[in-house]
Motif scaffolding. Structure first.
Motif, PDB file in Angstrom:
ATOM      1  N   GLY A  89       0.796  -1.222   0.000  1.00  0.00           N
ATOM      2  CA  GLY A  89       0.000   0.000   0.000  1.00  0.00           C
ATOM      3  C   GLY A  89       0.828   1.271   0.000  1.00  0.00           C
ATOM      4  N   VAL A  90       2.149   1.146  -0.076  1.00  0.00           N
ATOM      5  CA  VAL A  90       3.008   2.327  -0.054  1.00  0.00           C
ATOM      6  C   VAL A  90       2.670   3.294  -1.178  1.00  0.00           C
ATOM      7  CG1 VAL A  90       5.396   3.098  -0.395  1.00  0.00           C
ATOM      8  CG2 VAL A  90       4.891   1.232   1.166  1.00  0.00           C
ATOM      9  N   GLU A  91       2.316   2.769  -2.338  1.00  0.00           N
ATOM     10  CA  GLU A  91       2.020   3.639  -3.467  1.00  0.00           C
ATOM     11  C   GLU A  91       0.800   4.521  -3.196  1.00  0.00           C
ATOM     12  OE1 GLU A  91      -0.415   0.581  -6.287  1.00  0.00           O
ATOM     13  OE2 GLU A  91       1.699   0.224  -5.930  1.00  0.00           O
ATOM     14  N   HIS A  92      -0.006   4.133  -2.209  1.00  0.00           N
ATOM     15  CA  HIS A  92      -1.207   4.908  -1.898  1.00  0.00           C
ATOM     16  C   HIS A  92      -1.031   5.766  -0.662  1.00  0.00           C
ATOM     17  CE1 HIS A  92      -3.148   2.570  -4.943  1.00  0.00           C
ATOM     18  NE2 HIS A  92      -2.799   1.455  -4.324  1.00  0.00           N
ATOM     19  N   GLY A  93       0.099   5.726  -0.038  1.00  0.00           N
ATOM     20  CA  GLY A  93       0.306   6.499   1.177  1.00  0.00           C
ATOM     21  C   GLY A  93       1.761   6.883   1.338  1.00  0.00           C
ATOM     22  N   ASP A  94       2.040   7.541   2.441  1.00  0.00           N
ATOM     23  CA  ASP A  94       3.380   8.021   2.735  1.00  0.00           C
ATOM     24  C   ASP A  94       3.967   7.186   3.863  1.00  0.00           C
ATOM     25  OD1 ASP A  94       5.690   9.451   3.188  1.00  0.00           O
ATOM     26  OD2 ASP A  94       4.676  11.110   4.196  1.00  0.00           O
ATOM     27  N   LEU A  95       4.657   6.087   3.517  1.00  0.00           N
ATOM     28  CA  LEU A  95       5.200   5.182   4.518  1.00  0.00           C
ATOM     29  C   LEU A  95       6.218   5.890   5.397  1.00  0.00           C
ATOM     30  CD1 LEU A  95       5.360   2.380   5.741  1.00  0.00           C
ATOM     31  CD2 LEU A  95       7.077   1.807   4.028  1.00  0.00           C
ATOM     32  N   ALA A  96       7.129   6.643   4.801  1.00  0.00           N
ATOM     33  CA  ALA A  96       8.159   7.322   5.593  1.00  0.00           C
ATOM     34  C   ALA A  96       7.518   8.248   6.613  1.00  0.00           C
ATOM     35  CB  ALA A  96       9.107   8.102   4.689  1.00  0.00           C
ATOM     36  N   GLY A  97       6.519   9.010   6.178  1.00  0.00           N
ATOM     37  CA  GLY A  97       5.829   9.909   7.102  1.00  0.00           C
ATOM     38  C   GLY A  97       5.115   9.150   8.200  1.00  0.00           C
ATOM     39  N   ALA A  98       4.505   8.032   7.839  1.00  0.00           N
ATOM     40  CA  ALA A  98       3.798   7.223   8.834  1.00  0.00           C
ATOM     41  C   ALA A  98       4.781   6.628   9.837  1.00  0.00           C
ATOM     42  CB  ALA A  98       3.007   6.119   8.139  1.00  0.00           C
ATOM     43  N   LEU A  99       5.939   6.194   9.373  1.00  0.00           N
ATOM     44  CA  LEU A  99       6.939   5.639  10.285  1.00  0.00           C
ATOM     45  C   LEU A  99       7.471   6.691  11.247  1.00  0.00           C
ATOM     46  CD1 LEU A  99       8.919   3.318   7.853  1.00  0.00           C
ATOM     47  CD2 LEU A  99       7.514   2.600   9.786  1.00  0.00           C
ATOM     48  N   VAL A 100       7.687   7.900  10.742  1.00  0.00           N
ATOM     49  CA  VAL A 100       8.200   8.975  11.589  1.00  0.00           C
ATOM     50  C   VAL A 100       7.209   9.306  12.708  1.00  0.00           C
ATOM     51  CG1 VAL A 100       8.758  11.445  11.604  1.00  0.00           C
ATOM     52  CG2 VAL A 100       9.699   9.954   9.853  1.00  0.00           C
ATOM     53  N   ARG A 101       5.922   9.169  12.427  1.00  0.00           N
ATOM     54  CA  ARG A 101       4.903   9.492  13.431  1.00  0.00           C
ATOM     55  C   ARG A 101       4.754   8.411  14.504  1.00  0.00           C
ATOM     56  NH1 ARG A 101       2.766  11.638   8.719  1.00  0.00           N
ATOM     57  NH2 ARG A 101       1.454   9.843   8.257  1.00  0.00           N
ATOM     58  N   LEU A 102       5.331   7.235  14.279  1.00  0.00           N
ATOM     59  CA  LEU A 102       5.287   6.188  15.311  1.00  0.00           C
ATOM     60  C   LEU A 102       6.196   6.574  16.472  1.00  0.00           C
ATOM     61  CD1 LEU A 102       5.579   2.888  13.229  1.00  0.00           C
ATOM     62  CD2 LEU A 102       3.527   3.825  14.291  1.00  0.00           C
ATOM     63  N   SER A 103       5.847   6.121  17.668  1.00  0.00           N
ATOM     64  CA  SER A 103       6.712   6.362  18.824  1.00  0.00           C
ATOM     65  C   SER A 103       8.015   5.575  18.644  1.00  0.00           C
ATOM     66  CB  SER A 103       6.010   5.919  20.103  1.00  0.00           C
ATOM     67  OG  SER A 103       5.901   4.506  20.134  1.00  0.00           O
ATOM     68  N   PRO A 104       9.093   5.997  19.303  1.00  0.00           N
ATOM     69  CA  PRO A 104      10.361   5.267  19.185  1.00  0.00           C
ATOM     70  C   PRO A 104      10.235   3.796  19.597  1.00  0.00           C
ATOM     71  CG  PRO A 104      10.711   7.384  20.256  1.00  0.00           C
ATOM     72  CD  PRO A 104       9.229   7.215  20.108  1.00  0.00           C
ATOM     73  N   GLU A 105       9.391   3.513  20.585  1.00  0.00           N
ATOM     74  CA  GLU A 105       9.207   2.134  21.033  1.00  0.00           C
ATOM     75  C   GLU A 105       8.591   1.276  19.931  1.00  0.00           C
ATOM     76  OE1 GLU A 105       7.951   4.786  22.777  1.00  0.00           O
ATOM     77  OE2 GLU A 105       9.460   4.866  24.359  1.00  0.00           O
ATOM     78  N   LEU A 106       7.573   1.823  19.244  1.00  0.00           N
ATOM     79  CA  LEU A 106       6.919   1.074  18.167  1.00  0.00           C
ATOM     80  C   LEU A 106       7.853   0.903  16.977  1.00  0.00           C
ATOM     81  CD1 LEU A 106       3.283   2.521  18.225  1.00  0.00           C
ATOM     82  CD2 LEU A 106       4.214   0.540  19.439  1.00  0.00           C
ATOM     83  N   ARG A 107       8.610   1.949  16.662  1.00  0.00           N
ATOM     84  CA  ARG A 107       9.576   1.865  15.550  1.00  0.00           C
ATOM     85  C   ARG A 107      10.651   0.823  15.849  1.00  0.00           C
ATOM     86  NH1 ARG A 107       9.353   7.447  15.166  1.00  0.00           N
ATOM     87  NH2 ARG A 107      11.300   7.645  16.296  1.00  0.00           N
ATOM     88  N   ALA A 108      11.104   0.756  17.106  1.00  0.00           N
ATOM     89  CA  ALA A 108      12.151  -0.210  17.470  1.00  0.00           C
ATOM     90  C   ALA A 108      11.657  -1.638  17.269  1.00  0.00           C
ATOM     91  CB  ALA A 108      12.586   0.004  18.925  1.00  0.00           C
ATOM     92  N   VAL A 109      10.397  -1.891  17.627  1.00  0.00           N
ATOM     93  CA  VAL A 109       9.834  -3.227  17.442  1.00  0.00           C
ATOM     94  C   VAL A 109       9.730  -3.550  15.952  1.00  0.00           C
ATOM     95  CG1 VAL A 109       7.735  -4.609  17.705  1.00  0.00           C
ATOM     96  CG2 VAL A 109       8.668  -3.377  19.659  1.00  0.00           C
ATOM     97  N   LEU A 110       9.282  -2.590  15.138  1.00  0.00           N
ATOM     98  CA  LEU A 110       9.213  -2.825  13.690  1.00  0.00           C
ATOM     99  C   LEU A 110      10.602  -3.061  13.108  1.00  0.00           C
ATOM    100  CD1 LEU A 110       6.519  -0.401  12.249  1.00  0.00           C
ATOM    101  CD2 LEU A 110       6.366  -2.853  12.615  1.00  0.00           C
ATOM    102  N   GLN A 111      11.568  -2.305  13.560  1.00  0.00           N
ATOM    103  CA  GLN A 111      12.954  -2.478  13.096  1.00  0.00           C
ATOM    104  C   GLN A 111      13.414  -3.907  13.371  1.00  0.00           C
ATOM    105  OE1 GLN A 111      15.513  -0.392  11.795  1.00  0.00           O
ATOM    106  NE2 GLN A 111      16.914  -2.108  11.880  1.00  0.00           N
ATOM    107  N   ALA A 112      13.184  -4.363  14.590  1.00  0.00           N
ATOM    108  CA  ALA A 112      13.658  -5.690  14.976  1.00  0.00           C
ATOM    109  C   ALA A 112      12.911  -6.813  14.256  1.00  0.00           C
ATOM    110  CB  ALA A 112      13.541  -5.870  16.487  1.00  0.00           C
TER     111      ALA A 112
END
Length: 180
Positions: free
Chosen positions: A119-142
């Motif tokens: 669904g990236v072509e229909h939205g802004d993944l980078a912007g959505a990731l930046v809006r996640l809290s650091p804790e949520l981003r860390a879990v996605l990273q891992a």
């Protein structure tokens, strides 16, 4: 006054002659940095210490070969991070079999990550990731980028497996909403 040798000179001396002084100098130069960086990825200090030692043993034994492309720190980081992931996964025959069975079982199902990335072509993944809290981003990273299991991510992040699952679920939900 003693001349400081370049990283390349040290590695060539280690590879050609098994130069112990060159190895010690390389270790003193990079081990503290690698240790600190890996500790930022794994809460288990014992695992991190082992990985740093294994990384430098690979350099000493020549099983990791520097091709003089890029900087030495990046090369050591690649070795160390791969060894950390292998240590967390407990790579062995049983682990590889479990992974193969999991892939076969879920081959036809699109994961939440695949649906989000589609669904990236229909939205802004980078912007959505930046809006996640650091804790949520860390879990996605891992779990998504590093490909760790829930248990491995829990060890890496120093949190219970249930917390990893909850944060992953929240992160996916927030990404779905942001990209919808």
């Amino acid at each position: 006054m003693r001349e400081t040798r370049s990283d390349g000179d040290l590695l060539r001396a280690i590879a050609a002659d098994g130069d112990r002084r060159a190895f010690e100098e390389l270790y003193r130069r990079y081990a503290p940095w690698l240790l600190a960086r890996l500790r930022g990825r794994c809460a288990d200090a014992g695992v991190v210490d082992d990985v740093v030692q294994e990384t430098f043993l690979a350099v000493w034994r020549g099983t990791a070969k520097y091709r003089e492309e890029g900087d030495v720190a990046g090369w050591l980081w690649r070795i160390g991070s791969r060894r950390l992931i292998a240590a967390l996964r407990g790579d062995g025959a049983r682990g590889r079999l479990r992974q193969a069975l999991t892939r076969l079982r879920h081959r036809d199902e699109a994961s939440a990550e695949e649906r989000v990335l589609a669904g990236v072509e229909h939205g802004d993944l980078a912007g959505a990731l930046v809006r996640l809290s650091p804790e949520l981003r860390a879990v996605l990273q891992a779990t998504v980028i590093d490909g760790l299991t829930t248990r491995e991510a829990a060890v890496l992040l120093g949190i219970p497996p249930g917390t990893v699952k909850t944060r992953a679920m929240r992160a996916r939900q927030q990404l779905r909403e942001a990209l919808a």
